[in-house]
Scaffold this motif. Structure first.
Motif, PDB file in Angstrom:
ATOM      1  N   UNK A   1     -18.532 -12.867  -5.996  1.00 17.83           N
ATOM      2  CA  UNK A   1     -19.581 -12.103  -6.678  1.00 17.83           C
ATOM      3  C   UNK A   1     -20.042 -10.890  -5.881  1.00 17.83           C
ATOM      4  N   UNK A   2     -19.928 -10.938  -4.568  1.00 19.01           N
ATOM      5  CA  UNK A   2     -20.405  -9.828  -3.737  1.00 19.01           C
ATOM      6  C   UNK A   2     -19.362  -8.736  -3.519  1.00 19.01           C
ATOM      7  N   UNK A   3     -18.233  -8.812  -4.213  1.00 17.03           N
ATOM      8  CA  UNK A   3     -17.185  -7.798  -4.102  1.00 17.03           C
ATOM      9  C   UNK A   3     -17.178  -6.985  -5.392  1.00 17.03           C
ATOM     10  N   UNK A   4     -17.432  -5.692  -5.288  1.00 18.94           N
ATOM     11  CA  UNK A   4     -17.412  -4.828  -6.468  1.00 18.94           C
ATOM     12  C   UNK A   4     -15.985  -4.702  -6.994  1.00 18.94           C
ATOM     13  N   UNK A   5     -15.861  -4.274  -8.236  1.00 16.93           N
ATOM     14  CA  UNK A   5     -14.537  -4.096  -8.829  1.00 16.93           C
ATOM     15  C   UNK A   5     -13.731  -3.104  -8.000  1.00 16.93           C
ATOM     16  N   UNK A   6     -14.363  -2.005  -7.615  1.00 18.46           N
ATOM     17  CA  UNK A   6     -13.651  -0.980  -6.843  1.00 18.46           C
ATOM     18  C   UNK A   6     -13.200  -1.516  -5.483  1.00 18.46           C
ATOM     19  N   UNK A   7     -14.091  -2.213  -4.788  1.00 20.41           N
ATOM     20  CA  UNK A   7     -13.724  -2.779  -3.486  1.00 20.41           C
ATOM     21  C   UNK A   7     -12.646  -3.842  -3.652  1.00 20.41           C
ATOM     22  N   UNK A   8     -12.733  -4.629  -4.712  1.00 20.23           N
ATOM     23  CA  UNK A   8     -11.718  -5.641  -4.972  1.00 20.23           C
ATOM     24  C   UNK A   8     -10.363  -5.033  -5.249  1.00 20.23           C
ATOM     25  N   UNK A   9     -10.346  -3.940  -6.016  1.00 20.59           N
ATOM     26  CA  UNK A   9      -9.078  -3.269  -6.307  1.00 20.59           C
ATOM     27  C   UNK A   9      -8.466  -2.679  -5.046  1.00 20.59           C
ATOM     28  N   UNK A  10      -9.297  -2.073  -4.191  1.00 19.85           N
ATOM     29  CA  UNK A  10      -8.786  -1.527  -2.919  1.00 19.85           C
ATOM     30  C   UNK A  10      -8.250  -2.656  -2.045  1.00 19.85           C
ATOM     31  N   UNK A  11      -9.012  -3.733  -1.962  1.00 19.37           N
ATOM     32  CA  UNK A  11      -8.606  -4.878  -1.138  1.00 19.37           C
ATOM     33  C   UNK A  11      -7.298  -5.472  -1.644  1.00 19.37           C
ATOM     34  N   UNK A  12      -7.172  -5.619  -2.949  1.00 16.72           N
ATOM     35  CA  UNK A  12      -5.942  -6.172  -3.531  1.00 16.72           C
ATOM     36  C   UNK A  12      -4.743  -5.295  -3.195  1.00 16.72           C
ATOM     37  N   UNK A  13      -4.903  -3.991  -3.348  1.00 13.13           N
ATOM     38  CA  UNK A  13      -3.796  -3.065  -3.067  1.00 13.13           C
ATOM     39  C   UNK A  13      -3.406  -3.117  -1.590  1.00 13.13           C
ATOM     40  N   UNK A  14      -4.389  -3.102  -0.696  1.00 12.65           N
ATOM     41  CA  UNK A  14      -4.098  -3.117   0.738  1.00 12.65           C
ATOM     42  C   UNK A  14      -3.497  -4.449   1.165  1.00 12.65           C
ATOM     43  N   UNK A  15      -4.018  -5.546   0.619  1.00 15.71           N
ATOM     44  CA  UNK A  15      -3.489  -6.868   0.968  1.00 15.71           C
ATOM     45  C   UNK A  15      -2.034  -6.998   0.534  1.00 15.71           C
ATOM     46  N   UNK A  16      -1.726  -6.493  -0.647  1.00 15.03           N
ATOM     47  CA  UNK A  16      -0.347  -6.517  -1.113  1.00 15.03           C
ATOM     48  C   UNK A  16       0.566  -5.755  -0.159  1.00 15.03           C
ATOM     49  N   UNK A  17       0.093  -4.613   0.307  1.00 14.10           N
ATOM     50  CA  UNK A  17       0.876  -3.814   1.262  1.00 14.10           C
ATOM     51  C   UNK A  17       1.066  -4.545   2.582  1.00 14.10           C
ATOM     52  N   UNK A  18      -0.001  -5.165   3.078  1.00  8.03           N
ATOM     53  CA  UNK A  18       0.087  -5.904   4.347  1.00  8.03           C
ATOM     54  C   UNK A  18       1.081  -7.057   4.224  1.00  8.03           C
ATOM     55  N   UNK A  19       1.013  -7.783   3.107  1.00  9.64           N
ATOM     56  CA  UNK A  19       1.947  -8.897   2.919  1.00  9.64           C
ATOM     57  C   UNK A  19       3.384  -8.407   2.820  1.00  9.64           C
ATOM     58  N   UNK A  20       3.604  -7.292   2.148  1.00  9.16           N
ATOM     59  CA  UNK A  20       4.950  -6.726   2.060  1.00  9.16           C
ATOM     60  C   UNK A  20       5.482  -6.312   3.421  1.00  9.16           C
TER      61      UNK A  20
END
Length: 150
Positions: free
Chosen positions: A50-69
């Motif tokens: 709940x404390x993660x905004x949509x924008x912050x969540x989208x940035x986090x998702x994109x960066x996490x995907x890159x880190x995992x790759x």
């Protein structure tokens, strides 16, 4: 000439196709865990605390995907192609930890925690939630797939 005020653009809010935020609840209950995001392996947000905004969540998702790759490529490169599977990644930062874990080949979980977190307990609980997430995604996929004619 039209003198009506121009509509103020609103930030786009895309509905989540499958909100799996529930997978974070047991993790957020752990002492020291402050936030989390569930993402698809291609970097789209599937849920968040709940404390993660949509924008912050989208940035986090994109960066996490890159880190995992990058981690998969590193493992494959250093093992001469013998090991491309990443089980988890722990990033130690000045304020605590970021724990990333793939959930099969379609999703991943990332949580942020303070230095007070018991990292072993977090790792165990994340892996439990990873198994639940994999099952939920498989069930959702099976429900969307039309049955073959008899």
């Amino acid at each position: 000439m039209d003198h009506t005020p121009a509509a103020t653009p609103r930030p786009r809010r895309r509905p989540l196709t499958l909100d799996v935020s529930w997978v974070l609840s047991p993790l957020l209950a752990l002492p020291g865990v402050t936030s989390g995001v569930v993402l698809s392996r291609d970097g789209l947000i599937l849920g968040g605390s709940a404390n993660v905004s949509v924008e912050a969540g989208e940035r986090t998702a994109a960066m996490t995907s890159s880190v995992l790759g990058a981690a998969r490529a590193l493992c494959e490169g250093l093992s001469n192609g013998a090991d491309g599977e990443v089980v988890d990644i722990v990033i130690s930062a000045g304020t605590g930890y970021y724990y990333l874990a793939p959930a099969g080949d379609r999703a991943a979980i990332v949580v942020a925690a303070t230095g007070a977190v018991q990292i072993g307990s977090l790792a165990y609980e994340v892996q439990l939630q990873v198994q639940k997430l994999i099952k939920a995604l498989n069930d959702a996929s099976a429900a969307r797939t039309p049955e073959a004619p008899a």
